[in-house]
Design a protein around this motif. Structure first.
Motif, PDB file in Angstrom:
ATOM      1  N   LEU A   1      -7.025  29.492  39.405  1.00  0.00           N
ATOM      2  CA  LEU A   1      -8.317  29.307  38.740  1.00  0.00           C
ATOM      3  C   LEU A   1      -8.168  29.166  37.222  1.00  0.00           C
ATOM      4  O   LEU A   1      -8.851  28.357  36.594  1.00  0.00           O
ATOM      5  N   ALA A   2      -7.277  29.955  36.643  1.00  0.00           N
ATOM      6  CA  ALA A   2      -7.193  30.033  35.188  1.00  0.00           C
ATOM      7  C   ALA A   2      -6.122  29.144  34.581  1.00  0.00           C
ATOM      8  O   ALA A   2      -6.266  28.669  33.447  1.00  0.00           O
ATOM      9  N   GLU A   3      -5.028  28.898  35.323  1.00  0.00           N
ATOM     10  CA  GLU A   3      -3.899  28.157  34.763  1.00  0.00           C
ATOM     11  C   GLU A   3      -3.671  26.820  35.451  1.00  0.00           C
ATOM     12  O   GLU A   3      -3.410  25.814  34.792  1.00  0.00           O
ATOM     13  N   GLY A   4      -3.757  26.791  36.765  1.00  0.00           N
ATOM     14  CA  GLY A   4      -3.559  25.545  37.474  1.00  0.00           C
ATOM     15  C   GLY A   4      -2.872  25.750  38.804  1.00  0.00           C
ATOM     16  O   GLY A   4      -2.218  26.768  39.046  1.00  0.00           O
ATOM     17  N   ILE A   5      -3.018  24.765  39.683  1.00  0.00           N
ATOM     18  CA  ILE A   5      -2.425  24.795  41.017  1.00  0.00           C
ATOM     19  C   ILE A   5      -1.007  24.245  40.935  1.00  0.00           C
ATOM     20  O   ILE A   5      -0.799  23.063  40.658  1.00  0.00           O
TER      21      ILE A   5
ATOM     22  N   ALA B   1     -10.292  38.190  42.415  1.00  0.00           N
ATOM     23  CA  ALA B   1     -10.250  36.968  41.602  1.00  0.00           C
ATOM     24  C   ALA B   1     -11.603  36.690  40.968  1.00  0.00           C
ATOM     25  O   ALA B   1     -11.684  36.242  39.815  1.00  0.00           O
ATOM     26  N   HIS B   2     -12.665  36.929  41.712  1.00  0.00           N
ATOM     27  CA  HIS B   2     -14.002  36.758  41.128  1.00  0.00           C
ATOM     28  C   HIS B   2     -14.195  37.686  39.938  1.00  0.00           C
ATOM     29  O   HIS B   2     -14.664  37.261  38.872  1.00  0.00           O
ATOM     30  N   HIS B   3     -13.858  38.954  40.104  1.00  0.00           N
ATOM     31  CA  HIS B   3     -14.073  39.915  39.024  1.00  0.00           C
ATOM     32  C   HIS B   3     -13.222  39.580  37.800  1.00  0.00           C
ATOM     33  O   HIS B   3     -13.602  39.887  36.670  1.00  0.00           O
ATOM     34  N   ALA B   4     -12.089  38.916  38.012  1.00  0.00           N
ATOM     35  CA  ALA B   4     -11.224  38.545  36.889  1.00  0.00           C
ATOM     36  C   ALA B   4     -11.667  37.267  36.191  1.00  0.00           C
ATOM     37  O   ALA B   4     -11.433  37.098  34.992  1.00  0.00           O
ATOM     38  N   THR B   5     -12.297  36.358  36.928  1.00  0.00           N
ATOM     39  CA  THR B   5     -12.593  35.029  36.365  1.00  0.00           C
ATOM     40  C   THR B   5     -14.065  34.652  36.387  1.00  0.00           C
ATOM     41  O   THR B   5     -14.485  33.772  35.627  1.00  0.00           O
ATOM     42  N   GLY B   6     -14.842  35.233  37.283  1.00  0.00           N
ATOM     43  CA  GLY B   6     -16.226  34.827  37.479  1.00  0.00           C
ATOM     44  C   GLY B   6     -16.420  33.822  38.585  1.00  0.00           C
ATOM     45  O   GLY B   6     -17.556  33.464  38.913  1.00  0.00           O
ATOM     46  N   ALA B   7     -15.352  33.337  39.203  1.00  0.00           N
ATOM     47  CA  ALA B   7     -15.421  32.226  40.159  1.00  0.00           C
ATOM     48  C   ALA B   7     -16.296  32.547  41.376  1.00  0.00           C
ATOM     49  O   ALA B   7     -16.339  33.676  41.863  1.00  0.00           O
ATOM     50  N   THR B   8     -16.950  31.511  41.863  1.00  0.00           N
ATOM     51  CA  THR B   8     -17.730  31.596  43.099  1.00  0.00           C
ATOM     52  C   THR B   8     -16.797  31.681  44.300  1.00  0.00           C
ATOM     53  O   THR B   8     -15.713  31.082  44.317  1.00  0.00           O
ATOM     54  N   ILE B   9     -17.215  32.415  45.317  1.00  0.00           N
ATOM     55  CA  ILE B   9     -16.467  32.540  46.565  1.00  0.00           C
ATOM     56  C   ILE B   9     -17.221  31.790  47.658  1.00  0.00           C
ATOM     57  O   ILE B   9     -18.385  32.089  47.942  1.00  0.00           O
TER      58      ILE B   9
ATOM     59  N   GLU C   1     -29.586  20.176  41.744  1.00  0.00           N
ATOM     60  CA  GLU C   1     -29.715  21.382  40.916  1.00  0.00           C
ATOM     61  C   GLU C   1     -28.994  22.585  41.514  1.00  0.00           C
ATOM     62  O   GLU C   1     -28.289  23.308  40.809  1.00  0.00           O
ATOM     63  N   ASN C   2     -29.173  22.813  42.801  1.00  0.00           N
ATOM     64  CA  ASN C   2     -28.584  23.998  43.424  1.00  0.00           C
ATOM     65  C   ASN C   2     -27.063  24.061  43.316  1.00  0.00           C
ATOM     66  O   ASN C   2     -26.515  25.131  43.039  1.00  0.00           O
ATOM     67  N   PRO C   3     -26.328  22.943  43.512  1.00  0.00           N
ATOM     68  CA  PRO C   3     -24.874  23.047  43.400  1.00  0.00           C
ATOM     69  C   PRO C   3     -24.422  23.470  42.003  1.00  0.00           C
ATOM     70  O   PRO C   3     -23.445  24.225  41.868  1.00  0.00           O
ATOM     71  N   GLY C   4     -25.126  22.994  40.976  1.00  0.00           N
ATOM     72  CA  GLY C   4     -24.759  23.409  39.628  1.00  0.00           C
ATOM     73  C   GLY C   4     -24.884  24.898  39.443  1.00  0.00           C
ATOM     74  O   GLY C   4     -24.006  25.542  38.856  1.00  0.00           O
ATOM     75  N   ARG C   5     -25.964  25.491  39.955  1.00  0.00           N
ATOM     76  CA  ARG C   5     -26.127  26.935  39.831  1.00  0.00           C
ATOM     77  C   ARG C   5     -25.120  27.686  40.701  1.00  0.00           C
ATOM     78  O   ARG C   5     -24.627  28.752  40.317  1.00  0.00           O
ATOM     79  N   ALA C   6     -24.802  27.138  41.871  1.00  0.00           N
ATOM     80  CA  ALA C   6     -23.897  27.832  42.783  1.00  0.00           C
ATOM     81  C   ALA C   6     -22.474  27.877  42.243  1.00  0.00           C
ATOM     82  O   ALA C   6     -21.780  28.889  42.424  1.00  0.00           O
ATOM     83  N   PHE C   7     -22.010  26.821  41.600  1.00  0.00           N
ATOM     84  CA  PHE C   7     -20.604  26.730  41.212  1.00  0.00           C
ATOM     85  C   PHE C   7     -20.356  26.852  39.715  1.00  0.00           C
ATOM     86  O   PHE C   7     -19.194  26.949  39.297  1.00  0.00           O
ATOM     87  N   ALA C   8     -21.405  26.845  38.904  1.00  0.00           N
ATOM     88  CA  ALA C   8     -21.210  27.022  37.466  1.00  0.00           C
ATOM     89  C   ALA C   8     -21.177  28.506  37.144  1.00  0.00           C
ATOM     90  O   ALA C   8     -22.056  29.264  37.552  1.00  0.00           O
ATOM     91  N   VAL C   9     -20.149  28.916  36.422  1.00  0.00           N
ATOM     92  CA  VAL C   9     -20.003  30.320  36.053  1.00  0.00           C
ATOM     93  C   VAL C   9     -19.576  30.413  34.594  1.00  0.00           C
ATOM     94  O   VAL C   9     -19.138  29.437  33.983  1.00  0.00           O
ATOM     95  N   GLU C  10     -19.691  31.602  34.032  1.00  0.00           N
ATOM     96  CA  GLU C  10     -19.167  31.865  32.698  1.00  0.00           C
ATOM     97  C   GLU C  10     -17.720  32.313  32.873  1.00  0.00           C
ATOM     98  O   GLU C  10     -17.438  33.472  33.157  1.00  0.00           O
ATOM     99  N   TRP C  11     -16.810  31.365  32.723  1.00  0.00           N
ATOM    100  CA  TRP C  11     -15.400  31.615  33.032  1.00  0.00           C
ATOM    101  C   TRP C  11     -14.789  32.616  32.063  1.00  0.00           C
ATOM    102  O   TRP C  11     -15.033  32.553  30.865  1.00  0.00           O
ATOM    103  N   SER C  12     -13.999  33.523  32.633  1.00  0.00           N
ATOM    104  CA  SER C  12     -13.298  34.504  31.806  1.00  0.00           C
ATOM    105  C   SER C  12     -11.834  34.545  32.219  1.00  0.00           C
ATOM    106  O   SER C  12     -11.432  33.945  33.207  1.00  0.00           O
TER     107      SER C  12
END
Length: 302
Positions: free
Chosen positions: A116-120, A153-161, A291-302
């Motif tokens: 999520l943070a560096e790359g695959i 991983a969510h708690h570390a980055t904010g990512a949606t599951i 609209e809904n996909p933007g809210r579902a997958f947009a996060v404040e990345w950390s």
């Protein structure tokens, strides 16, 4: 600022356009021998066909170890003009050999966070969500392991599951684990395949939590439930949950692609969209797709 993490970088949620919120450009599993999605040319043609129907973004739920071809995703996105979101995560145990799973013991959350943070791998392409899976009406030890790592991983980055529900079942058990025991906010959870188990009571109970509900298909294996999907969407909309709904085509085999003779990604917009407009109106369908996909997958990345 919240952003959707695409394979070309983070973008504001309003830039996605019409979004296929659950699909696969590349996918391969020993459970589907001979039906792997491996062709770059076919993936490009599918995206072009989707774009021709007005599509603007595709969220690929293909997780770790199942042929994501991360390095091929950025050029495909540039060439077709379609935003692409890649996934980290892990599917059910049956999709992997035991050695692959042993190699992830004790470090699964670290793998998710790194992707999520560096790359695959060496691709440099960052994942934009974590995909995990439940079982049929239950959560086995593998599901609990992967969901625990996804929550970390969510708690570390904010990512949606995003969660594969086997035959559409187990939604409430998944929410009990992720949101109850593991502290993931429901608004950061997407439940997939709800159309495969058209239980309107469970749908309502899941929606009450605040999570997102994804209806995907059409499905050759689960066609008997496809025709009930508009009724399920209408029931949730009537109950006030129209802002929690997502749509996807979930193309998992070569034969299911439109360029392979199947419905594929374009069918979502060519046939499913007008059918839903008839059921719930153009305004709501527009919001579900844009609209809904933007809210579902947009996060404040950390």
């Amino acid at each position: 600022m919240s952003a959707v993490r695409t394979v070309l970088g983070d973008v504001p949620p309003g830039e996605l356009g019409v979004c296929d919120a659950h699909d696969h450009l590349f996918f391969g599993s020993p459970r589907l021998p001979g039906q792997e999605l491996r062709s770059v040319a076919a993936a490009r043609a599918e995206l072009v066909a989707f774009r021709a129907q007005g599509g603007g973004a595709v969220v690929q739920w293909t997780p770790y170890g199942l042929g994501r071809r991360a390095a091929d995703l950025p050029p495909l996105s540039r060439e077709t003009g379609v935003h692409v979101v890649a996934a980290t995560g892990l599917h059910q145990a049956v999709h992997y050999d035991e050695d692959a799973l042993k190699g992830l013991r004790g470090r699964l959350a670290d793998v998710f966070v790194a992707e999520l943070a560096e790359g695959i791998g060496a691709s440099g392409v960052r994942a934009g969500l974590v995909k995990v899976a439940g079982g049929f009406h239950a959560l086995d030890a593998h599901a609990r392991w992967t969901m625990t790592a996804a929550a970390e991983a969510h708690h570390a980055t904010g990512a949606t599951i995003a969660v594969h529900l086997e035959l559409g079942t187990g939604a409430l058990d998944v929410l009990d684990l992720l949101c109850g025991e593991l502290g993931v906010p429901p608004c950061r959870v997407v439940l997939g395949h709800l159309n495969r188990s058209p239980d309107l009571v469970v749908h309502r109970q899941a929606a009450d939590s605040g999570c997102y509900l994804a209806f995907d298909g059409p499905s050759h294996a689960h066609h008997a439930t496809d025709w009930r999907m508009p009724d399920a969407v209408r029931a949730l909309a009537d109950a006030g949950f129209g802002d929690r709904l997502l749509l996807g085509a979930d193309t998992t085999t070569a034969a299911a692609r439109s360029v392979g003779g199947g419905p594929g990604m374009p069918y979502l917009l060519r046939r499913v969209r007008p059918r839903l407009v008839h059921a719930v109106g153009e305004d709501l369908v527009g919001r579900i797709l844009m609209e809904n996909p933007g809210r579902a997958f947009a996060v404040e990345w950390s």
